[in-house]
Design a protein around this motif. Structure first.
Motif, PDB file in Angstrom:
ATOM      1  N   SER A  35       1.076  -1.004   0.167  1.00  0.00           N
ATOM      2  CA  SER A  35       0.072  -0.239   0.283  1.00  0.00           C
ATOM      3  C   SER A  35       0.857   0.648   0.618  1.00  0.00           C
ATOM      4  O   SER A  35       0.522   1.909  -0.105  1.00  0.00           O
ATOM      5  N   GLU A  36       2.126   1.079   0.316  1.00  0.00           N
ATOM      6  CA  GLU A  36       2.765   2.705   0.391  1.00  0.00           C
ATOM      7  C   GLU A  36       2.999   3.022  -0.937  1.00  0.00           C
ATOM      8  O   GLU A  36       3.433   3.921  -0.624  1.00  0.00           O
ATOM      9  N   LEU A  37       2.778   1.754  -1.957  1.00  0.00           N
ATOM     10  CA  LEU A  37       3.031   2.423  -3.471  1.00  0.00           C
ATOM     11  C   LEU A  37       2.273   4.326  -3.804  1.00  0.00           C
ATOM     12  O   LEU A  37       3.019   4.996  -4.792  1.00  0.00           O
ATOM     13  N   PHE A  38       1.333   4.129  -2.641  1.00  0.00           N
ATOM     14  CA  PHE A  38       0.441   5.208  -3.160  1.00  0.00           C
ATOM     15  C   PHE A  38       0.708   5.959  -2.357  1.00  0.00           C
ATOM     16  O   PHE A  38      -0.312   7.511  -2.317  1.00  0.00           O
ATOM     17  N   GLU A  39       1.523   6.313  -1.353  1.00  0.00           N
ATOM     18  CA  GLU A  39       1.745   7.072  -0.572  1.00  0.00           C
ATOM     19  C   GLU A  39       3.030   7.805  -1.094  1.00  0.00           C
ATOM     20  O   GLU A  39       3.838   7.696  -1.704  1.00  0.00           O
ATOM     21  N   HIS A  40       2.767   9.856  -0.355  1.00  0.00           N
ATOM     22  CA  HIS A  40       3.332  10.208  -1.212  1.00  0.00           C
ATOM     23  C   HIS A  40       4.004  10.355  -2.809  1.00  0.00           C
ATOM     24  O   HIS A  40       4.961  11.061  -3.078  1.00  0.00           O
ATOM     25  N   VAL A  41       3.011  10.249  -2.583  1.00  0.00           N
ATOM     26  CA  VAL A  41       2.417  10.716  -4.327  1.00  0.00           C
ATOM     27  C   VAL A  41       1.945  11.963  -4.857  1.00  0.00           C
ATOM     28  O   VAL A  41       2.996  12.660  -5.400  1.00  0.00           O
ATOM     29  N   PHE A  42       0.895  12.477  -4.616  1.00  0.00           N
ATOM     30  CA  PHE A  42       0.695  13.949  -4.406  1.00  0.00           C
ATOM     31  C   PHE A  42       0.003  13.979  -2.402  1.00  0.00           C
ATOM     32  O   PHE A  42      -0.086  13.915  -1.690  1.00  0.00           O
ATOM     33  N   ALA A  43       0.379  15.288  -2.319  1.00  0.00           N
ATOM     34  CA  ALA A  43      -0.214  15.940  -1.178  1.00  0.00           C
ATOM     35  C   ALA A  43      -1.613  15.434  -0.690  1.00  0.00           C
ATOM     36  O   ALA A  43      -1.800  15.357   0.056  1.00  0.00           O
ATOM     37  N   SER A  44      -2.664  15.471  -1.316  1.00  0.00           N
ATOM     38  CA  SER A  44      -3.272  14.866  -1.617  1.00  0.00           C
ATOM     39  C   SER A  44      -3.853  13.720  -2.363  1.00  0.00           C
ATOM     40  O   SER A  44      -3.769  14.129  -4.147  1.00  0.00           O
ATOM     41  N   LYS A  45      -4.591  12.669  -2.347  1.00  0.00           N
ATOM     42  CA  LYS A  45      -4.072  11.795  -2.968  1.00  0.00           C
ATOM     43  C   LYS A  45      -5.288  12.097  -4.020  1.00  0.00           C
ATOM     44  O   LYS A  45      -6.917  12.176  -3.574  1.00  0.00           O
ATOM     45  N   THR A  46      -4.962  11.326  -5.532  1.00  0.00           N
ATOM     46  CA  THR A  46      -6.251  11.718  -6.397  1.00  0.00           C
ATOM     47  C   THR A  46      -7.304  10.560  -5.973  1.00  0.00           C
ATOM     48  O   THR A  46      -6.943   9.289  -5.667  1.00  0.00           O
ATOM     49  N   THR A  47      -8.397  10.727  -7.060  1.00  0.00           N
ATOM     50  CA  THR A  47      -9.320   9.943  -7.128  1.00  0.00           C
ATOM     51  C   THR A  47      -8.911   8.643  -7.836  1.00  0.00           C
ATOM     52  O   THR A  47      -9.372   7.537  -7.003  1.00  0.00           O
ATOM     53  N   GLN A  48      -8.410   8.839  -8.558  1.00  0.00           N
ATOM     54  CA  GLN A  48      -7.370   7.194  -9.407  1.00  0.00           C
ATOM     55  C   GLN A  48      -6.003   6.941  -8.830  1.00  0.00           C
ATOM     56  O   GLN A  48      -6.519   5.489  -8.812  1.00  0.00           O
TER      57      GLN A  48
ATOM     58  N   GLU B  11      -8.766   5.211  -6.124  1.00  0.00           N
ATOM     59  CA  GLU B  11      -9.272   3.730  -6.937  1.00  0.00           C
ATOM     60  C   GLU B  11      -8.183   2.663  -7.046  1.00  0.00           C
ATOM     61  O   GLU B  11      -8.233   1.315  -6.466  1.00  0.00           O
ATOM     62  N   GLN B  12      -6.809   2.853  -7.584  1.00  0.00           N
ATOM     63  CA  GLN B  12      -6.217   1.718  -7.747  1.00  0.00           C
ATOM     64  C   GLN B  12      -5.457   1.406  -6.216  1.00  0.00           C
ATOM     65  O   GLN B  12      -5.196  -0.046  -5.843  1.00  0.00           O
ATOM     66  N   GLN B  13      -6.021   2.387  -4.926  1.00  0.00           N
ATOM     67  CA  GLN B  13      -5.303   1.922  -4.253  1.00  0.00           C
ATOM     68  C   GLN B  13      -6.263   0.996  -3.621  1.00  0.00           C
ATOM     69  O   GLN B  13      -5.951  -0.691  -2.874  1.00  0.00           O
TER      70      GLN B  13
END
Length: 387
Positions: free
Chosen positions: A357-370, A373-375
């Motif tokens: 799940s860490e793959l999706f952390e720290h990509v954007f300041a606020s997580k995008t909708t897409q 969904e991937q997470q």
């Protein structure tokens, strides 16, 4: 900066060394070299020095510290190559043969200075003081660089080609605006000098007179492309002239010459003389990475020719002949190198506990909708596998 101000700056620097502005910016006719291939010190008459290009020898203590870092770097390169073959490391771009460049780059800096390395500069990062396992974290496939750049004044090892030069220039610009005496060493390879970011970084640094040393490790190949197919310039150091900065060529397998040249460059930058470009002639003894077959684009005879110029054996021969490298001193250096290699083996033999799940952390300041969904999709797949 106006044309007049630019010319005044170049004129003042050249007067400082008693030479013309053209001679200050142009590389010396002879590549700077202090040690012969067999480790003997070159005679002053053989060094081919010109006005403004004389270099004092580093002290015995400095040379011993540098050799220790050099020997550790070689052992780390060999250990990491073995870890790749064992499947404990995803990829490793070996710098076997280039270690002298990296040691000199790190040792020429003060604690407050910044280093901007490439993906191949693990030895420079180690020499800067970063712990071995922290340096190698990214090579085992984890998402972060493994260390805190601010804690070491060492940027992450950059995989994208040449982007680190722009980042280094930015740090130097910020330091100058704050009135700090920070110097930046921004490292790159010969292939990087053909990138647009190289042009932009040098041009910006020169126009704003920033304290940056652009350190080019010319190892003769950009993966499989030889230098002759990359650039028609007389040397890569000559590229500096077009931006209004000085360039210099140095034997990249001569640790003594590298230390002398780099320390002079750092001193000049710290004194406010603007950026400089140093081209170090060295050689990548092994493949580009473990995914590369270097036999497809270079002959073994070429590699053998460079083995005779090995920076480790050259420095060892000089220190041994000078009576500085005693059996006891060599034993301590070997012991230190083996201890670091053991740390790497032990660390890499432990499986990384990284939640997917860490793959999706720290990509954007606020997580995008897409991204959310991937997470959620990955979480559902993992849950079904565990059920």
């Amino acid at each position: 900066m106006s044309t007049e101000a630019h010319e005044d700056r170049i004129s003042s620097v050249s007067k400082k060394f008693g030479i013309t502005p053209e001679d200050y910016m142009l590389p010396a006719r002879h590549m700077i070299n202090l040690l012969n291939v067999d480790g003997t010190l070159r005679e002053e008459s053989d060094q081919g020095t010109e006005p403004g290009h004389e270099y004092p020898l580093p002290s015995p203590a400095e040379l011993m510290d540098a050799y220790s870092a050099l020997a550790v770097g070689r052992r780390v390169n060999d250990q990491n190559s073995a870890l790749v073959r064992q499947g404990r490391m995803a990829v490793y771009p070996s710098s076997h043969g280039q270690e002298a460049c990296q040691v000199a780059a790190a040792l020429c800096l003060e604690e407050s200075d910044w280093l901007f390395p490439t993906y191949r500069d693990t030895v420079a990062v180690l020499t800067k003081g970063v712990a071995p396992m922290e340096v190698m974290t990214s090579f085992r496939g984890e998402w972060h660089c493994g260390y805190d750049p601010k804690a070491y004044n060492c940027a992450p090892m950059s995989t994208p080609l040449t982007t680190q030069l722009l980042h280094g220039v930015g740090v130097a610009h910020a330091a100058k605006l704050r009135g700090e005496k920070t110097v930046v060493v921004a490292m790159c390879g010969d292939g990087a000098t053909s990138e647009g970011d190289f042009h932009e970084a040098l041009n910006f640094a020169a126009v704003f007179k920033l304290p940056v040393i652009f350190f080019v490790q010319n190892n003769k190949y950009a993966i499989s492309v030889p230098l002759s197919q990359q650039s028609a310039a007389p040397s890569l150091a000559h590229k500096a002239v077009g931006y209004g900065m000085a360039g210099e060529r140095v034997d990249g397998n001569d640790l003594m010459a590298l230390m002398a040249v780099m320390r002079r460059a750092v001193r000049l930058a710290r004194e406010g003389n603007g950026p400089l470009l140093i081209e170090a002639h060295t050689y990548r003894m092994q493949a580009h990475t473990n995914a590369d077959d270097d036999k497809r684009y270079r002959e073994d005879s070429e590699v053998q020719e460079w083995i005779a110029k090995d920076p480790v054996t050259r420095m060892h021969a000089y220190l041994d002949d000078a009576g500085l490298l005693t059996e006891e001193a060599q034993a301590k250096i070997t012991e230190r190198a083996e201890a670091i290699a053991k740390k790497l083996r032990d660390g890499m033999n432990q499986d990384a506990n990284t939640p997917p799940s860490e793959l999706f952390e720290h990509v954007f300041a606020s997580k995008t909708t897409q991204l959310a969904e991937q997470q959620a999709l990955l979480a559902d797949e993992l849950a079904r596998e565990e059920a």
